[in-house]
Enzyme design. Sequence first.
Site: not given
Length: 580
Positions: A189, A297, A432, A455-456, A503
Site C-alpha cells: 500500500h 480507500r 478479490e 491486487n489481492d 480497481c
Amino acid sequence: MIQGIGASAGIAIGRSFVLPNWEWELPEQKIDVADFAREFERVYEGIRTSKSEIEQIKDELRDVVGSEETHIFDAHIAILDDPVFMNEIQGIIQRQYKAAEVAVKEAIDHFVTMFDLLDDEYMKERALDIKDVGNRLLKHLLGAPEITLPSDTQPFILIAKELSPSQLAHINPQHVLGIVTLAGSTTSHSAIMARALGVPLVVGVETKLAEPIQTGQTIIIDGTDGSVFIDPVQEIILTYTKLHSHQAEAKKQLHGIAGHRPVTPDGKRLELAANISSFKELEIALSSGAHGVGLFRTEFLYMDRNRFPKEEEQFDVYRSVAERLGGEPLVIRTLDVGGDKQLDYFELPEEDNPFLGYRAIRISLDRKDLFKTQLRAILRASHYGKVKLMYPLISSVDEVRAANAVLNEAKLELEEAGIPYDKGMKIGIMIEVPAAVMIADLLAEEVDFFSIGTNDLVQFTLAVDRMNEEISHLYEPYHPALIRMLKMTVEAAKRAGITVGVCGELAGDLRALPIWLSLDVDELSMSSHSILQVKQQLLSTSQEESSEVFQQLHSCRTSTEILELLTSFVNRVDKKTANG
Ligand code: PEP
Ligand code: MG
C-alpha cells in the site's frame, strides 16, 4: 548504479535524507541484583529528560495553537509522575532481572492492554497517552534520535528501511522528490500511495548496497526501471536531467486529452475513474480527467492519528469529496485495515498470516460499533453527491447480508432522526478472493455492482504474498488462472445485469486493456497518474481487435506467452497510431 525495483514511475534528482531506523532493539541480557540501583536511576534520569522535553514542546506549541491544545502534554507528565507506573517498572526489574528499557517496554504494553480492554472511549485514549509518553521514555533510555523529516531544507530524496502507509500519509510531495526503501514491494500500500502522490519510488535495494547511503549524498532514482545512482558522475547527472525534463514535457502534452471522451475507435465507452485515499489526491484525479472515484480507500482516514475518526469527521470528508465531484460517481469502500495496513491505536492480534486474518469486512462485522459509525457517515454523505458503497474482501453471501443488515439499522436510525440520505444508493462488493469469483453468480444477486480487486485476487489465487520480496517473481497478474478468474467474474456480472469494474493495479496497466475491452467491463479505476496514458491507448484500441487477441490468450499456457501476446498487440497499436 544500483538495481532496485521500480515501484512508482518518474525520475528524481537531489540530495539524500536518511530516515533513522525506528525499530528499537532491546537488550536481551538479564541483569544482576547489583545492577538494580543503576537501572532504577536510568529510569529516573529518562523520566527527568522526558519531562523537560515535554515542557519544551508545550512552550513551543502554546504560541502556535494556544494553551487549550497543550493539555494533552500535562496528561503525559502526570503519567511519568504516577507511582503506579514506576512501581510496575521497578517490579519487572527486580522480579525478572530485566534491563530498564525492557521493563519500561513491558510496563507500557501492560497498561496499554489493560486500558484498551475497557469499553470506555476515555480510557482507550489514556492507553494512547501511555503508549506515546512511554515511547518517548524508551527513546531516551535507548539514546535513539527523534524521527522527523526536515521541512526547512531543499527538497530531498528520502531513504528509509521501509515506510508504513501512515508514514507516507505524512509526506509532503513538495519536500520529498523521491523515495528509496531498502525493503518493500511494488504492490504494497505504500507503493500504491507513492504512485497516487506522484512521488517516484524505488524499493528493495538492501542487498545491492555495498555500504549504507548517508544523508547529503547526491542521488538519482528512476522509479520506472528501479535504477539508483549514488554520487554519480556529471555525465549521468546531465543525462538524467534531460530525461527528467523530457518526461515533464510528455506529461504536459498528455494533459491535452484530459477532456476527451473515453471511447474506442469502434465506439465502446470505458469509464476511467480514480483510486484515491484522501481529499488531497482528488485534485490530481480531477486534473487527469477522471470520471469520478472508483475506489476511495477510507482506511487512510483512520491512520496517522491516535483514535478512530468520529462520524462527523468522516462525514465531513466524504461529503467534501462527493460535493467536489459534482455529481460524478464516488465509490466509498468501507474500512479495509489489517494485512499491511495497521492502525497505531487499534491493536490487531499478532497473526502468522495477517493477509488471511482479522482484516477488512471481518473486522467491520466483528466491531459493528465502528462499522455502523462509518456507514452512517457514508449514508449521510450520499445526500450530497452520487455516492456508492462498497464492501472489501467479501468471500460469502452471508457476509454481504450481515453487512447489509448493519446498513439497514443505520438507515433506520437516520430516518428516525430525520437525517436525509440517498435511498437509491448502490451497494457493491470487491471481488478479490477466489471464493467470490467461484460464487460470483450468487453474489451478483445480492448487490448492484462488482469491482475486481486484482491486487489481492492475484495474491490469493496464486498463494503469493504481495508483500514478500523473496517470491515477487511469482506474483504474476497475467497467469492463465487469473485470466480465467476475470472472465468468470465479468460474465457472471453481465448475466445478472449488474455493472462490473476493475480497481486493482492491473486496471492501469496498458497491456491489460484488450482484456477489459474484450470482456466488456464498464469501468477501470486506477491511480490518477495512469489515467491519461490509459485513455490515450483506449482512443486507438478497438474493441473488435481486442476480442481477437483475447481469443488467442485462451491457447496460451503460461504468463510469459500471455504477456508476449499482449505486449506485441500494444506495440502494434502504438505503431499504427504513430503512423497516423
Ligand atoms: C485490490 O486488492 O486489488 C484492491 C484494490 O484493494 P487494496 O489494494 O486496497 O487491497
Ligand atoms: Mg484488496
